[in-house]
Every structure is written in C-alpha cells, then in structure tokens.
Enzyme design. Structure first.
Site, mmCIF file in Angstrom:
data_model
loop_
_atom_site.group_PDB
_atom_site.id
_atom_site.type_symbol
_atom_site.label_atom_id
_atom_site.label_comp_id
_atom_site.label_asym_id
_atom_site.label_seq_id
_atom_site.Cartn_x
_atom_site.Cartn_y
_atom_site.Cartn_z
ATOM 1 N N SER A 109 0.868 -1.166 0.000
ATOM 2 C CA SER A 109 0.000 0.000 0.000
ATOM 3 C C SER A 109 0.910 1.222 0.000
ATOM 4 C CB SER A 109 -0.875 -0.020 1.259
ATOM 5 O OG SER A 109 -1.602 1.179 1.366
ATOM 6 N N LYS A 122 -1.151 -1.111 -4.385
ATOM 7 C CA LYS A 122 -2.326 -0.316 -3.997
ATOM 8 C C LYS A 122 -1.843 1.108 -3.789
ATOM 9 C CE LYS A 122 -4.682 0.102 0.444
ATOM 10 N NZ LYS A 122 -5.350 -0.681 1.522
ATOM 11 N N LYS A 124 -3.145 5.170 -2.692
ATOM 12 C CA LYS A 124 -4.201 5.945 -2.051
ATOM 13 C C LYS A 124 -4.677 7.020 -3.017
ATOM 14 C CE LYS A 124 -4.019 4.011 2.063
ATOM 15 N NZ LYS A 124 -5.196 3.393 2.713
ATOM 16 N N ASP A 166 -7.272 2.957 -3.059
ATOM 17 C CA ASP A 166 -7.989 3.033 -1.776
ATOM 18 C C ASP A 166 -8.294 4.502 -1.479
ATOM 19 O OD1 ASP A 166 -8.984 2.803 0.782
ATOM 20 O OD2 ASP A 166 -7.201 1.848 1.643
ATOM 21 N N GLU A 225 -11.152 0.573 -3.174
ATOM 22 C CA GLU A 225 -11.422 0.289 -1.762
ATOM 23 C C GLU A 225 -12.082 1.490 -1.082
ATOM 24 O OE1 GLU A 225 -7.878 -1.173 0.143
ATOM 25 O OE2 GLU A 225 -8.682 -0.944 2.158
ATOM 26 N N ASP A 257 -13.626 -1.702 3.377
ATOM 27 C CA ASP A 257 -12.672 -1.753 4.494
ATOM 28 C C ASP A 257 -13.395 -1.181 5.722
ATOM 29 O OD1 ASP A 257 -10.656 -1.163 6.346
ATOM 30 O OD2 ASP A 257 -9.284 -0.222 4.956
ATOM 31 N N LYS A 275 -9.426 -6.853 8.401
ATOM 32 C CA LYS A 275 -8.356 -6.403 9.298
ATOM 33 C C LYS A 275 -8.674 -6.915 10.690
ATOM 34 C CE LYS A 275 -7.099 -2.144 6.878
ATOM 35 N NZ LYS A 275 -7.260 -0.685 6.849
ATOM 36 N N GLY A 290 -3.732 -3.914 6.203
ATOM 37 C CA GLY A 290 -2.689 -3.561 7.160
ATOM 38 C C GLY A 290 -2.982 -2.224 7.804
HETATM 39 O O1 OSB Z 1 -7.097 1.938 4.579
HETATM 40 O O2 OSB Z 1 -5.935 0.205 4.374
HETATM 41 C C1 OSB Z 1 -6.091 1.325 4.860
HETATM 42 C C2 OSB Z 1 -2.988 2.347 6.844
HETATM 43 C C3 OSB Z 1 -3.568 3.006 7.901
HETATM 44 C C4 OSB Z 1 -4.932 3.144 7.935
HETATM 45 C C5 OSB Z 1 -5.725 2.613 6.908
HETATM 46 C C6 OSB Z 1 -5.148 1.929 5.855
HETATM 47 C C7 OSB Z 1 -3.753 1.828 5.805
HETATM 48 C C8 OSB Z 1 -3.032 1.220 4.714
HETATM 49 C C9 OSB Z 1 -1.635 0.748 5.009
HETATM 50 O O3 OSB Z 1 -3.446 1.152 3.578
HETATM 51 C C10 OSB Z 1 -1.459 -0.704 4.926
HETATM 52 C C11 OSB Z 1 -0.112 -1.084 5.466
HETATM 53 O O4 OSB Z 1 0.853 -1.025 4.720
HETATM 54 O O5 OSB Z 1 -0.030 -1.444 6.664
HETATM 55 MG MG MG Z 2 -8.316 0.797 3.320
#
Ligand code: OSB
Ligand code: MG
Length: 368
Positions: A135, A161, A163, A188, A213, A238, A262, A290
């Site tokens: 991510s 992935k 953001k 995401d 996402e 999510d 999660k 994560g």
């Molecule tokens: O939306 O998946 C998410 C990190 C913090 C809060 C929300 C998210 C995330 C990530 C990071 O996308 C995932 C990772 O590398 O741990």
């Molecule tokens: Mg997410």
C-alpha cells in the site's frame, strides 16, 4: 488458562517514510501493545488504531481506557473456557474492536504456544506462503509515486495499492497505467468521496483496476450499493465492515464484491475467522489489510493470511518498508516472488525483542 498479569504499554516508532492517506500524513506511530503472562508463557497483541480518530474513532487513549478499565479486569475476573467465549463476554462493550483484538490476539498467541502449534495452524490456516502486495500513500509528486512503485515491483510485490482522494485520483492512476500497463493495481480512497462523485469514480473504470477500496462513507453500505451498480470496477469494503453480520448485509445488497479483513477493525481472530467463513460461503474474495503495524501485529496478520480464503495479495509486507529496526526477531521479509513464508515454529513464530520494546516504551501499566 491462568493469567498472572497483563501489561499494557505505549511505544513510539518513527516510520522510515511518511504515510499519507485522504485523512492525513503519519510520520511516527504510537502503538499500544498488550503483553499477557499466563501458564508460564507470554503472549503479545497490538492495538492497530491510528494516532488520531480519522480511520476509526479509536485512538491510543481510548484503547488504553477500554483495556485498563474494562477488557483486562473482566478477563482477569471471569471464568472462560475458550477464546470465542471470551470474545462473546466482550460484546456488551460497543465497538472498540481494536482494543478487544489486541487482548484476544495475545491470548491466541499463548494458546498456540500451549498447544505447541504455529499460530497460523491454530487459527485454521492451511497455506505456508502468503501472497503480498504493498500500500503506497499519497506522495509529494506523481514522479515520486512512480519511482516507489517501480522499486516495490522490483522487490517482487504482486500488486500495488495506491491511495486516492479528490485531486489525486484519475490523472495519477492514468500516469501509473502509462508506465505500468498491466501491473495488478488498485486504489484506496478511505471514504474521501460522496455518491455525487459517481461520475468522477466512473472514469477509473477504464484503467482495469482490481478494485476500488472504500470510496464512500466509513459507516455506509447503501450508497456503496448504489455506486457499485454504476461501476464495472469491483468495490472492496474496508472501514464499513466490523463483523460477519456487516459483511452479510453488504453482500446481500451488493455494496461490494470484495472484502478487506483487518484483525483490529473486526475485533480479533474469532470475528475475523467468522467473517472469512461467511465470505468463503458466499464466494466473496477476501484479503488481509494492514494498519502500519509493528512486527507483532504483522505476525498476527501473517497467521490470518494463511486461511484458505485469503487468495488475493494483502497489505502485509516487509518490516523494512516501515521500520529501520522492527521489534521482533527475525524481522518480516518478503521473498523475490512477493510472498511471506509463514513461520512453522509454535506460537507467533517471531520473538518480540523485549529490551528494544522497553527502550521504545513511553508508558506502561501492569494489571494483576
Ligand atoms: O485503509 O488500508 C487502509 C494504513 C492506515 C490506515 C488505513 C489503511 C492503511 C493502509 C496501510 O493502507 C497498509 C499497510 O501497509 O499497513
Ligand atoms: Mg483501506
């Protein structure tokens, strides 16, 4: 299980690179860890909430309060025979799933040690190698994002992935697709859009994304169902999914085609396993999300990802991407084919480095 002591502590860990989402930038993590001593064994759990109540309402402060004043005293005072039974005792506390998960997962760690099986096996895992994606947050420029993607692909990661948010979406994805036409890619939004942005989100359909996402409200299902009818790209939920029942409703109304599981958000292994079971039975693909975890939460994510339904690459990646030095040994590494080998030794499979954890500890409290 005879619990002798539960320790809650907060550690501070700077990230090697900032992580930015539609709700802001994180440079240092404040992580609440739970350590349980029972039957001569020691189990660890991690509260996965962010520092600020943006991804969810939980923060290190709320988790500390809920653990210290409710979850830990209840667990010490009551009789319980199994972890699903304990999870059921936690139910009167509405929400606060990340606090619940930290304690329950520490007890799963102990249970795995007691039974002398890897945690992955205890929770029902069948796979010994898990597929990994990364991510990548919002960067200062598209060029920097493209460089990061290239580096992660060279390391072997199986999917990327990124953001997105209004102002960092269609053009960014278009640039990625120009440079990497066929890379497994997803976006995401962390709830950055509204149903009135449907036209904008439809523009993403042309880029062959694996999924988008959580485009809409963190507490919404209905508008996601409306949006999914307009999009050819599958929606993955999510933030909106906290338990198997949420997933049942989301699937029933067509709010998503994929679910991110999660451990923290759903309240621990008992709930995560139910959710996984439900999604398997409905044919809905799942993957493990994560939360910028330390090695402890990461080790739990690896165990969860060995369950048979976790076929899509998760956001579970190498320790090195987050920390100059992780708090477990060995640290989590990824193979050149973009996988993590699930540990085969009893328990968590990684040893928390207590001396290092002590050095990072900002506060600590013991409950007996
Ligand atoms: O939306 O998946 C998410 C990190 C913090 C809060 C929300 C998210 C995330 C990530 C990071 O996308 C995932 C990772 O590398 O741990
Ligand atoms: Mg997410």
């Amino acid at each position: 299980m005879k619990i002798e002591k539960v320790e809650i502590r907060e550690i501070r860990m700077p990230l090697v690179h900032f992580f930015e989402t539609s709700f802001g930038r994180t440079t240092e993590r404040r992580i609440v860890l739970v350590r349980v001593l029972a039957d001569g064994l020691c189990g660890w759990g991690e509260v996965t909430c962010g520092e600020k109540p943006f991804y969810s309402y939980e923060t290190p402060e709320t988790a500390w309060h809920i653990l210290r004043d409710f979850l830990v005293p209840w667990t010490l005072a009551q009789e319980w025979k199994s972890l699903p039974e304990l999870a059921e005792r936690f139910r009167p506390i509405r929400g606060h799933n990340m606090a619940k998960a930290a304690l329950e997962n520490a007890l799963w760690d102990i249970e795995a040690q007691r039974k002398a099986v890897p945690l992955a096996r205890l929770v029902g895992g069948t796979r010994d190698e898990i597929p990994c994606g990364v991510s990548i947050g919002i960067e200062d420029s598209v060029g920097e994002l493209l460089d990061k993607i290239e580096k992660e692909l060279e390391a072997g990661y199986q999917r990327i992935k990124v953001k997105i948010k209004p102002g960092w979406d269609v053009e960014v994805i278009e640039s990625i697709r120009k440079k990497f036409p066929s890379v497994p890619l997803m976006a995401d939004a962390n709830s950055a859009y509204k149903l009135t942005d449907t036209g904008r989100l439809k523009l993403l359909d042309q880029f062959n994304l694996m999924m988008i996402e959580q485009p809409l409200g963190w507490d919404d299902l209905l508008d996601h169902a409306r949006l999914q009818r307009e999009l050819s790209t599958p929606i993955c939920l999510d933030e909106s999914i906290h338990c198997a029942d949420d997933a049942r409703k989301a699937i029933e109304i067509g709010a998503c085609r994929i679910i991110n599981i999660k451990l923290g958000r759903v309240g621990g292994f008992t709930s995560a396993r139910r959710l996984h079971e439900l999604c398997l039975s409905k044919g809905v693909p799942v993957w493990c999300g994560g939360m910028l975890e330390s090695g402890i939460g990461r080790a739990h994510n690896i165990a969860l990802s060995t369950l048979p339904g976790f076929r899509l690459p998760g956001d579970v990646s190498a320790s090195r991407r987050y920390w100059s030095e992780d708090i477990i040994e060995p640290e989590v590494t990824v193979t050149p084919r973009g996988t993590i080998l699930a540990p085969t030794v009893p328990g968590l499979g990684y040893t928390p480095n207590l001396a290092r954890i002590e050095r990072l500890t900002a506060r600590k409290e013991s409950l007996e």
